[in-house]
Design a protein around this motif. Structure first.
Motif, short mmCIF file in Angstrom:
data_model
loop_
_atom_site.label_atom_id
_atom_site.label_comp_id
_atom_site.label_asym_id
_atom_site.label_seq_id
_atom_site.Cartn_x
_atom_site.Cartn_y
_atom_site.Cartn_z
N PHE A 135 -6.25 6.20 13.92
CA PHE A 135 -5.12 6.81 12.23
C PHE A 135 -4.43 6.99 12.30
O PHE A 135 -3.09 6.93 11.37
N SER A 136 -3.50 8.29 12.79
CA SER A 136 -2.54 8.95 12.73
C SER A 136 -1.08 7.45 13.41
O SER A 136 -0.47 7.46 12.49
N LYS A 178 -1.81 4.81 9.92
CA LYS A 178 -2.13 5.29 8.63
C LYS A 178 -1.68 4.16 7.15
O LYS A 178 -2.48 3.84 6.74
N TRP A 179 -0.66 3.74 7.62
CA TRP A 179 -0.34 3.15 6.37
C TRP A 179 -0.87 1.63 6.44
O TRP A 179 -0.69 1.03 4.84
N TYR A 202 -4.25 3.20 4.29
CA TYR A 202 -3.73 3.18 2.70
C TYR A 202 -3.58 1.61 1.59
O TYR A 202 -3.82 1.56 0.97
#
Lengths: 469, 293
Positions: free
Chosen positions: A16-17, A20-21, A24
């Motif tokens: 996720f880190s 993350k984009w 999103y």
């Protein structure tokens, strides 16, 4: 706590880190899909704009590889019923994509020949009377070559020349630091400015020519583009020379113009023949772009160049395959395909209507205002999104603003080439930045001045020079 | 033991490199000194790669090599490496490996092995890859720059993380060891014993009274820990702190402390979104912090 649970949750968090984009972007797309379709816009057109937003976010933040973004763009066009599979497939490949592919391969073949040593000798011979002349020569030669061969080819050839003349300079002192910066920026600005000069200077130019042909049935040949763009290039070069002298004042005393001398002396007959033959191929390809681009298209001619180098054994397929950025080719093909769908579905017309409505609400509405907004928007977007991708997505809108007036389309493509603000905007900027000698702050500080002046030059030329052509 | 020392800009990396090499020598461990170059946009990565190959062919230093050369010179100046005619940096051999990793192998004097490597890309991803591929036990990184990097390193890297903040070669350091009854704390105690033995450092063991009802348990833990150090002939003292754990430890730590902490036993998801005590301590204090795993 269970150890395997910890490992799994930690892995998911790490994913996720890093991505993350991507998450999103998908969430934003789902949110937009759940909104009702705006009035005046068909469902496929609305969906094409959602894919456009998604692609903008993914390309800007790069959470997933470019080939994955390209495939996602194609899949979504069909799944969201923007266009049937056959139409998506047929819009995926055209001359602009062939040009991107051919020019990347051609560039690798040229760089592989090691022409930089010979070029360095010529530059010193012609411009070696003074160090300032030498820098002006570096900038001009970079610009001329870049206008025909593209940025990525020229920066790869010119950077070793630049680094060899500054390699022993002490950058702790301001004079030395400025000498390093002015040398690197002379090459970078020459290369960036040069890329607007001819259609083959950058993929964005070819993409815009293709769009104009498809959407407005307006044909621009190699000469016509040059007549519009080359005077801008020359004025920009003169301005850039003085901007750099002002930004990086230096005595240049530590620049060693003969930094290449040792390498030049290591010549052999085989190398000489190779270089001569390479120059002949390059000249033949450029001449073909001038004379045969109407018949064969720029892409096929560029591919012909790479093909010639391979046939004569001057480069292997392995070398080309290893160094060609296939991800970028796929991405451009996918964004061009999306650009076509944005136009076909009427999404670009709808955006232009909204844009004009916005302009009407302004106190002074004129062609100049819409031109300025379009040019500045193209230039700024290109600086954060790279120029070719910008043109492939914004191009249809620029044409739609004034379908019969080529100055809007040309201005959009040329302004997209003003990659002076960020290091991610062009291969040249990224390569100069990757040397570790130029910071993003310095690049922006000088670039903002060049960007504003360049937009002004473009405006004046489009108003007073293009109308005379 | 395997140690990874991550270096960046020359002026800020001296303390990191110095402390890292001292630890490596004390534990006779193999050491990797890694420089992680800036991430290149996917648009330009092949172009940059072609240019860098060109620079290699012309014997012009590729970016990052200058930093590694500086690190190499620093190791020589501090006598961590003995320079001979055969291992001069001018004759370096760059070994291009997979996954954006390049290696310069050097002969050295004291440690079992010192590798200089260069990676390109997102720093956390690259260091995580390096630790996973080469099974490093400690990752040593400077304390400057983006604090988020330290948090992510502590969270995601599968090794102990040593954040070298405000380190001075001339200072005489002592170990500050906060303890509690967690598994991570036990690991920190073992590491502190090794460090204190190798460096002949004194140790101050601290515990925080978080709620006043459970003093007895904490007192026992302090005594038990102190005995462990005394058994190893290490000079150790104990101290009780009061207040919130993070603030009490941060306030108590001095410039000459090296804090050794165990990793938090908290759920990784909670740690990611809300942080943890070791991460907060590493962020707030102004001295070197080692978080063991």
């Amino acid at each position: 706590m269970n150890e395997s649970y910890k490992i799994i949750s930690s892995s998911i968090l790490f994913w996720f880190s890093q991505k993350k984009w991507f998450v999103y972007s998908i969430l934003v797309s789902i949110f937009l899909l759940n909104l009702s379709t705006p009035i005046g816009l068909s469902v496929p057109a609305y969906h094409s704009l959602i894919i456009l937003v998604l692609v903008f976010m993914l390309v800007t933040f790069e959470p997933i590889p470019f080939p994955a973004i390209a495939l996602l763009t194609l899949v979504l066009q069909v799944v969201l019923e923007v266009a049937p599979p056959d139409q998506v497939a047929s819009s995926f490949m055209n001359d602009a994509v062939l040009f991107v592919m051919g020019s990347l391969m051609f560039a690798i073949a040229i760089v592989h020949q090691g022409l930089d040593i010979r070029l360095a000798r010529s530059i010193v011979f012609i411009f070696g009377k003074s160090k300032r002349m030498f820098l002006a020569g570096l900038m001009s030669i970079s610009a001329i070559l870049s206008s025909f061969l593209g940025e990525h080819t020229v920066i790869a050839i010119m950077l070793p020349i630049g680094l060899s003349v500054i390699k022993n300079i002490d950058t702790q002192q301001t004079d030395g630091k400025n000498a390093v910066l002015i040398t690197l920026f002379s090459i970078a600005y020459g290369t960036i400015i040069g890329s607007i000069g001819t259609p083959s200077g950058g993929a964005r130019n070819v993409i815009m020519i293709n769009y104009l042909q498809e959407f407005s049935n307006v044909h621009i040949d190699y000469w016509k583009w040059m007549k519009h763009a080359y005077p801008i290039l020359i004025i920009q070069l003169i301005v850039a020379y003085f901007v750099l002298q002002f930004a990086f004042p230096s005595s240049l005393k530590n620049i060693k113009m003969r930094g290449y001398k040792k390498n030049v002396e290591n010549r052999s007959v085989k190398k000489d023949i190779n270089h001569l033959f390479s120059c002949l191929i390059i000249i033949a390809i450029i001449a073909s772009w001038f004379t045969f681009n109407d018949i064969y298209g720029l892409g096929i001619i560029a591919l012909g160049g790479a093909l010639t180098f391979m046939i004569f054994g001057m480069i292997t397929w392995e070398e080309i395959n290893k160094n060609t950025n296939w991800g970028v080719i796929l991405l451009f093909a996918a964004t061009i395909s999306l650009g076509f769908q944005i136009n076909e579905t009427g999404a670009s017309s709808w955006l232009v209507i909204k844009f004009n409505e916005l302009l009407n609400s302004l106190p002074s509405n004129s062609m100049n205002v819409s031109w300025s907004i379009m040019a500045i928007l193209s230039g700024l977007t290109a600086n954060f999104f790279t120029s070719s991708a910008t043109v492939s997505l914004i191009g249809p809108m620029a044409i739609e603003l004034h379908p019969t007036d080529i100055s809007f389309a040309l201005s959009s493509a040329i302004a997209s080439g003003f990659s002076f603000l960020t290091v991610i905007s062009s291969p040249t900027a990224m390569i100069i930045y990757s040397t570790g000698l130029v910071s993003t702050k310095v690049f922006f500080r000088v670039g903002i001045l060049m960007f504003i002046i360049s937009i002004l030059i473009l405006y004046l030329m489009s108003q007073f020079y293009w109308v005379t052509l | 033991m395997k140690i990874l020392i991550a270096i960046g800009g020359k002026e800020f990396s001296k303390p990191t490199l110095d402390l890292g090499m001292k630890i490596a020598n004390s534990f006779k461990s193999s050491t990797t000194i890694a420089y992680v170059g800036k991430k290149i946009s996917q648009f330009s990565e092949k172009d940059v790669s072609v240019v860098h190959q060109n620079l290699d062919d012309r014997q012009l230093y590729r970016p990052g090599i200058r930093t590694l050369e500086w690190a190499y010179d620093f190791l020589i100046s501090k006598k961590y490496i003995e320079e001979t005619d055969t291992n001069k940096f001018d004759d370096y051999l760059l070994v291009d490996e997979e996954n954006s990793r390049m290696k310069v192998l050097l002969k050295e004097q004291y440690s079992d092995n010192i590798d200089l490597i260069m990676r390109t890309g997102e720093i956390i991803e690259q260091l995580k890859d390096e630790v996973e591929a080469n099974k490093h036990d400690i990752t040593i990184i400077g304390g400057g720059g983006n604090k988020g990097i330290h948090n992510k390193l502590i969270q995601f890297i599968d090794s102990a993380v040593f954040v070298v903040k405000n380190y001075s070669v001339s200072k005489k350091y002592k170990i500050l060891l906060p303890v509690n009854d967690s598994k991570g704390s036990e690991k920190a105690i073992d590491t502190a014993i090794n460090f204190a033995k190798s460096y002949k450092l004194t140790v101050e063991i601290v515990a925080v009274y978080e709620n006043k009802k459970s003093h007895e348990k904490t007192d026992k833990l302090l005594l038990r820990t102190k005995n462990k150090f005394l058994k190893n002939k290490i000079n150790a003292s104990t101290k009780i702190l009061e207040g919130s754990t993070v603030n009490a430890i941060v306030d108590h730590a001095k410039d000459d402390s090296i804090i050794i902490l165990g990793v938090s036993p908290k759920n990784p998801i909670m740690k990611y979104f809300f942080g943890s005590k070791p991460i907060s301590i590493a962020q707030k204090c102004n001295c070197p912090v080692l978080i063991t795993k």
